[in-house]
Design a protein around this motif. Structure first.
Motif, mmCIF file in Angstrom:
data_model
loop_
_atom_site.group_PDB
_atom_site.id
_atom_site.type_symbol
_atom_site.label_atom_id
_atom_site.label_comp_id
_atom_site.label_asym_id
_atom_site.label_seq_id
_atom_site.Cartn_x
_atom_site.Cartn_y
_atom_site.Cartn_z
ATOM 1 N N LYS A 9 67.135 -73.916 10.066
ATOM 2 C CA LYS A 9 67.374 -72.687 9.784
ATOM 3 C C LYS A 9 66.302 -71.699 9.167
ATOM 4 O O LYS A 9 65.644 -70.798 9.727
ATOM 5 C CB LYS A 9 68.545 -72.123 9.372
ATOM 6 N N PHE A 10 65.749 -72.187 8.187
ATOM 7 C CA PHE A 10 64.858 -70.952 7.371
ATOM 8 C C PHE A 10 63.540 -71.442 6.932
ATOM 9 O O PHE A 10 63.526 -72.968 7.024
ATOM 10 C CB PHE A 10 65.274 -70.980 6.045
ATOM 11 N N GLY A 11 63.073 -70.473 6.961
ATOM 12 C CA GLY A 11 61.350 -70.681 6.191
ATOM 13 C C GLY A 11 61.107 -70.701 4.381
ATOM 14 O O GLY A 11 62.184 -70.528 3.870
ATOM 15 N N GLN A 12 60.258 -71.949 4.282
ATOM 16 C CA GLN A 12 60.828 -71.977 2.684
ATOM 17 C C GLN A 12 59.180 -71.410 1.823
ATOM 18 O O GLN A 12 59.160 -71.202 0.882
ATOM 19 C CB GLN A 12 60.011 -73.689 2.691
ATOM 20 N N SER A 71 61.686 -73.205 12.001
ATOM 21 C CA SER A 71 60.095 -73.010 12.343
ATOM 22 C C SER A 71 60.631 -71.255 12.875
ATOM 23 O O SER A 71 59.945 -70.662 14.037
ATOM 24 C CB SER A 71 59.974 -73.739 13.785
ATOM 25 N N CYS A 72 62.082 -71.028 12.743
ATOM 26 C CA CYS A 72 61.820 -69.616 12.899
ATOM 27 C C CYS A 72 60.503 -68.603 12.517
ATOM 28 O O CYS A 72 60.846 -68.114 13.242
ATOM 29 C CB CYS A 72 62.990 -68.924 11.392
ATOM 30 N N GLY A 142 58.525 -74.900 7.130
ATOM 31 C CA GLY A 142 58.675 -73.519 6.545
ATOM 32 C C GLY A 142 57.138 -72.902 7.070
ATOM 33 O O GLY A 142 56.297 -73.616 6.500
ATOM 34 N N SER A 143 57.028 -71.873 7.437
ATOM 35 C CA SER A 143 55.951 -70.625 6.840
ATOM 36 C C SER A 143 56.243 -69.289 6.476
ATOM 37 O O SER A 143 57.607 -69.023 6.540
ATOM 38 C CB SER A 143 55.259 -71.131 8.215
#
Length: 282
Positions: A9-12, A71-72, A142-143
């Motif tokens: 769900k989320f990027g990091q 990959s949001c 993530g990105s």
């Protein structure tokens, strides 16, 4: 991008923004208006990849099997560049990426196909780090919005990008088209209310309650409109009563058929943790 602990769900990834003052966008006091920008691709879903018939091991060489990806940022970037191209009268099927399995073109009608485009973009974007622990594959790292803009430019899809340093500047950018928005996502925001709001009434107390619920992770979504624009008696933007419509990438089951609503005041309270970007085509 706000650093988050969750692998789906989320990027990091959090990185320092280059000191590119020439790319800052400010509000020049031109009157703002309520707007809504059409997004010419289906609502994407970075989860339930198996149900969508997406096999990431075949899409990206070296990728491990996964039913969800963080990959949001690239789901947001895919919707953003599609909207920008369509608004400029360009054929979005001309948006093509080349990966280990060949070229993938934007569809505009096939959600899983456009999700595959976003996943391949995610692979290309994370390769910019040069650090294997922050690249996918192998790591679902993530990105961030900056890397997405830079990759869209490297691919020849855009010429440059603009960054908004505050909420009013983001609203000014939103007059022209969609705006990528990255920042913290709170546990209480996982289920929007019946009207589509994730942040209650946009008050300070509501913001504090969101913070108290805990940070689920960092998340990138796409501002697509101003559904309610409020002004003070002096003519400045009343952030507490100004409402932004935002496209998410968690399928049409989330919020208002894939969108959610957010008060501009919430973004202002948390401004130091937020990032607003939009690519420039020419």
């Amino acid at each position: 991008m706000y650093a988050g602990p969750t692998s789906t769900k989320f990027g990091q990834v959090a990185i320092a923004e280059p000191l590119r003052f020439d790319l800052l966008e400010f509000h020049d006091d031109t009157p703002l208006k309520e707007v809504e920008h059409a997004i010419p691709i289906p609502v994407l879903d970075q989860e339930d990849l198996d149900k969508q018939g997406i096999d990431v091991t075949k899409l990206v060489p070296g990728a491990a099997a996964a039913d969800a990806l963080g990959s949001c940022t690239c789901n947001t970037g895919t919707a953003h560049i599609a909207e920008r191209w369509a608004a400029a009268g360009k054929d979005i099927t001309g948006l093509k990426l080349t990966g280990g399995t060949g070229a993938i073109a934007m569809s505009g009608t096939d959600g899983p196909a456009d999700e595959e485009f976003a996943i391949l973009l995610y692979h290309l974007v994370t390769d910019q780090t040069g650090v294997p622990s922050q690249e996918w594959p192998p790591t679902d790292c993530g990105s961030n919005g900056l890397y997405v803009c830079q990759e869209l430019i490297a691919q020849g899809f855009a010429a440059s990008y603009k960054s908004a340093p505050n909420v009013t500047a983001a609203l000014a950018l939103l007059q022209l088209g969609t705006v990528m928005q990255g920042g913290p996502w709170f546990n209480s925001w996982m289920k929007p209310d019946s009207n589509g709001f994730v942040d209650g009434d946009g008050s300070y107390e509501a913001m504090r309650a969101s913070v108290k619920s805990g940070v689920a992770g960092g998340h990138e979504t796409l501002q697509r409109g101003i559904t309610q624009l409020a002004l003070t008696s002096s003519g400045s933007v009343d952030l507490g009563n100004t409402v932004i419509k935002v496209r998410n990438s968690w399928s049409t089951q989330f919020g208002l058929n894939g969108d959610y609503l957010l008060h501009a005041s919430t973004l202002n309270y948390l401004l130091r943790y937020y990032d607003f970007k939009a690519v420039v085509l020419a």
